[in-house]
Motif scaffolding. Sequence first.
Motif, short mmCIF file in Angstrom:
data_model
loop_
_atom_site.label_atom_id
_atom_site.label_comp_id
_atom_site.label_asym_id
_atom_site.label_seq_id
_atom_site.Cartn_x
_atom_site.Cartn_y
_atom_site.Cartn_z
N ASP A 27 0.81 -1.23 0.00
CA ASP A 27 0.00 0.00 0.00
C ASP A 27 0.84 1.27 0.00
OD1 ASP A 27 1.04 -0.21 2.50
OD2 ASP A 27 -0.87 -0.37 3.55
N TYR A 28 2.15 1.11 0.08
CA TYR A 28 3.07 2.24 0.08
C TYR A 28 2.90 3.16 1.28
CZ TYR A 28 5.07 0.51 -4.09
OH TYR A 28 5.74 -0.30 -4.96
N ASP A 29 2.30 2.66 2.33
CA ASP A 29 2.30 3.37 3.60
C ASP A 29 3.62 3.04 4.31
OD1 ASP A 29 1.53 4.86 5.75
OD2 ASP A 29 -0.22 3.65 6.27
N LEU A 30 3.96 3.84 5.32
CA LEU A 30 5.17 3.54 6.07
C LEU A 30 5.04 2.15 6.68
CD1 LEU A 30 5.90 6.90 7.92
CD2 LEU A 30 7.17 5.90 6.04
N ALA A 31 6.13 1.39 6.70
CA ALA A 31 6.08 0.03 7.23
C ALA A 31 7.19 -0.14 8.26
CB ALA A 31 6.27 -0.97 6.09
N PRO A 32 6.91 -0.83 9.36
CA PRO A 32 7.92 -0.98 10.41
C PRO A 32 8.97 -2.03 10.04
CG PRO A 32 5.92 -2.14 11.02
CD PRO A 32 5.65 -1.51 9.69
N GLY A 33 9.96 -1.63 9.26
CA GLY A 33 10.91 -2.64 8.77
C GLY A 33 12.35 -2.36 9.16
N LYS A 51 21.78 3.11 10.53
CA LYS A 51 21.36 3.12 11.93
C LYS A 51 19.84 3.20 12.05
CE LYS A 51 23.74 6.82 13.25
NZ LYS A 51 24.84 7.32 12.44
N PRO A 52 19.29 2.76 13.18
CA PRO A 52 17.86 2.94 13.37
C PRO A 52 17.55 4.39 13.74
CG PRO A 52 18.79 1.92 15.31
CD PRO A 52 19.90 2.05 14.31
N GLU A 53 16.32 4.78 13.56
CA GLU A 53 15.87 6.11 13.99
C GLU A 53 14.67 5.93 14.92
OE1 GLU A 53 15.84 9.27 14.31
OE2 GLU A 53 17.92 9.56 13.67
N ILE A 54 14.07 7.07 15.29
CA ILE A 54 13.09 6.98 16.38
C ILE A 54 11.87 6.10 16.05
CG2 ILE A 54 12.05 9.18 15.74
CD1 ILE A 54 11.67 9.47 18.90
N THR A 55 11.37 6.15 14.81
CA THR A 55 10.26 5.24 14.51
C THR A 55 10.77 4.09 13.65
OG1 THR A 55 9.56 6.35 12.51
CG2 THR A 55 8.55 7.09 14.54
N SER A 56 10.07 2.97 13.75
CA SER A 56 10.59 1.76 13.12
C SER A 56 10.36 1.76 11.62
CB SER A 56 9.96 0.54 13.75
OG SER A 56 8.57 0.69 13.75
N SER A 57 9.77 2.82 11.07
CA SER A 57 9.63 2.88 9.62
C SER A 57 10.60 3.88 9.03
CB SER A 57 8.19 3.20 9.24
OG SER A 57 7.63 4.09 10.15
N ILE A 110 7.37 3.51 17.95
CA ILE A 110 8.65 4.04 18.37
C ILE A 110 9.66 2.90 18.40
CG2 ILE A 110 9.86 5.23 20.25
CD1 ILE A 110 7.75 6.95 18.84
N PHE A 111 10.82 3.10 17.78
CA PHE A 111 11.86 2.07 17.78
C PHE A 111 12.31 1.84 19.23
CE2 PHE A 111 15.85 0.00 17.06
CZ PHE A 111 15.65 -0.69 15.88
N ASP A 112 12.47 0.59 19.58
CA ASP A 112 12.60 0.25 20.99
C ASP A 112 14.04 0.38 21.52
OD1 ASP A 112 11.74 -0.42 23.41
OD2 ASP A 112 11.22 -2.50 22.96
N THR A 113 14.46 1.60 21.85
CA THR A 113 15.72 1.77 22.59
C THR A 113 15.41 2.73 23.73
OG1 THR A 113 16.46 3.76 21.43
CG2 THR A 113 17.05 1.66 20.42
N PRO A 114 16.20 2.68 24.82
CA PRO A 114 15.88 3.52 25.98
C PRO A 114 15.77 5.00 25.62
CG PRO A 114 17.59 1.93 26.53
CD PRO A 114 17.34 1.80 25.07
N ARG A 115 16.72 5.50 24.78
CA ARG A 115 16.67 6.92 24.49
C ARG A 115 15.39 7.29 23.73
NH1 ARG A 115 18.45 11.96 23.97
NH2 ARG A 115 18.15 12.92 21.94
N PHE A 116 15.03 6.46 22.75
CA PHE A 116 13.85 6.77 21.97
C PHE A 116 12.59 6.68 22.82
CE2 PHE A 116 16.26 5.36 17.94
CZ PHE A 116 16.78 6.63 17.81
#
Lengths: 373, 407
Positions: A27-33, A51-57, A110-116
């Motif tokens: 669907d071309y929506d953001l995907a948590p990948g 690197k990962p960022e704050i959201t998983s997409s 939200i990507f799962d790290t303590p800071r995020f």
Amino acid sequence: MSLQTFAASKAFTLGVELELQIVGSHDYDLAPGAADLLRLTSRRKLAADVKPEITSSMIELSTGICDGHHDVITQLREVRDALVHDAAKLNLRLCGGGTHAFQDWSHRRIFDTPRFRQVSELYGYLSKQFTVFGQHVHIGCTDPDQALWLLHAMSRFVPHVIALSASSPFVQGTDTGFQSARLNSVFAFPLSGRAPFTLTWQQFGSYFDKMRRTGVVESMKDFYWDIRPKPEFGTIEIRVMDTPLSIERAAAIAAYLQCVARWLCLEHPFEPHEDDYLAYTYNRFQACRFGLDGEVVDPRTAERGLLRDLIAQTISAVESHAIELRAEQGLSHLRHALATPGGSDAAWLRAAQAREQYLPEVVRQQCLRFESG
Amino acid sequence: MTDALRSLMTKPWALQPDTLLGAALLALLAALFGELVWRALRWPRMLGYCAVGSLVALVGHSVSGHEPALRLAIDGALALLLFESGARLNLRWLVRNPWLLASSLAEAALAGIAVWMVLRSFAVQPMAAAALAIIASAVSPVVLQRVVGEMHAAGQVTERLLALSALSMLYAVLAMQLFSAGLLLSDPGTWLDALSPVLFSFCGSILVGAALGEGLALIARRLDLRDDNAMVLLLAAVLLALVVAKTLQLSALLVPLLAGIWLRNRSQRPWVWPRHFGSAGAVLVMVMFVAVGAAWRLDAVAPVIGIALAMLATRAATKTLAVLALARASGLGIGQAMCLGAGLLPMSATAWLLGLDFSVRHPSAGAQAMPVLLAALALLELTAPLVVMGCLRTAGEIDLHARDKPR
């Protein structure tokens, strides 16, 4: 923690960071990948870092220390091709652009790290609304005072690179009228905007200590300024750009900033002044709203000029530095964009939507634009 | 169609699932129970529907699958869900990640073979065992889609569950057609008579599926599929294709599945429409889940429950092993592969209809296969959605902040 010492680096070296959108190819929506993509790319040996960022997409790629445009584009191409290949294995695609055209921010994870997690708890919905995608450019400075001087001298070029990179006309499924709507989200953060006018590292250190005593900030990471010093890298980091739709544009913008920095530091065409900031937010708004057709004010002469013209003038002014830095190819990319009607990425996105009348298809074409070239 | 409606209308006060009163009461109960399950436990609402179906079966009003009105609703719901399932299947993904295709073929084939061996060890006759093995090799896209949709799941495990289930469905329907042909071919003297209808059904399904996919693409190109009116048009087109398929005796499972695959893969343009084609589709889907829930009879199922359990355990183990073996090659973490393998549990309306069609063609083998199949369905109808939900949750793919969580 008091202010770190400034690690000197080689003058005018470059580092480029790009925050990319991960979208599903259904669907071309953001995907948590992000986590899956990172697992696959960690098996590779790349010059650039992922690197990962704050959201998983969202995923961030950053080049190593580059000498110039050629280095940047080579590293970006390599990491882009690797990421696109790995994403395809996961039925995911990647694209540039400062915002996702139709994502619903309440759906972001939200990507799962303590800071995020901590950022997410503090800022609440803002942190999800912060699902915007930017390009950051680091410029190496030999000493901290030079870094602060350059930071403030650079401020009048902030609207230039906002206009050149603008690629976020759509937010939550609607046309905002802006060329870069992304910066409106960034502005909602309490510590965004311009850095305080201090020209020595000592003055800056005492400002930082006062801020830290208030408990409002803990480290430099808590400042979301448009340009901020990055003491651990020995750089200043310009953070106002949307992630362009292509890495060619991203590399060209980095080259432009590098040439301007060299021109400023070696020729001192003007001295930075607190009053330079009188029209700063107005000019910034013009760039966000109208892009290359924005009209900015010179706070010293009160003259008005089109960003399109001012950028062209600047490119001419830095020509000898471009030759020295071997950045001609990047600047000629920008010259071409300036000369083309609708040469901005935002205009490209609007044209795609006018043609297709369907934002998921626009995002798909965005992916094609990012993947090719 | 008129027969179907008549059966709903003629005995308005009879308390059977197949009468208007029965249908209305069941819908009321299912909707209420679904909501209760969702609010109290945050379990998918479809569990509530299945539970109501099970209650109906337990009080002795089980559904045979031959009630005209009910069968119409089930076929309709399945057509919608299989179409959606096909429309999620990106064939380019399989090209880019051939190991995914390999794990799909492996999980379906190994599960089929293992189930056949287990059933034979229980002295189930070969024909019935083979039919059950083919049916058990498939994973129901229906349950998966529903759980994924209700829980707003997204991620690699979710994507792969949906892809593997669509593929396994495709294999199973095709294998069933070939198997049926083989069975009739073994009947001396009838092989020419037998082969032509199978070929006709096979090619016809592909043709009608492609035609439907093409028609829907035409609609989608001109209308916004998120719009109510376009939705009605889409729904009607799918139901029309179903009627054509039934009239020409084509596979009612294959046509919508292929139509979805065709639509998704004929061009790269993305298509987005509301889940189950909006509220009309949602009603059909609810009816289907209640009906499948009520498909078994305690007295028929009880004697073969052990065989069904052994079959399901073998099936789950082989599927998980196949997925695990190819996890790294296909770009999946081991934890995710465990979740994916365990999530390949559901068998539902699709399996039931495959079984019913087989029994119509081969009554004697069907008579032995059906009780085992119904026992398996009874065992899975409440457990499988919960296992799928647990897998998606363990894989971290369920959004805990989903918009419609209980207020």
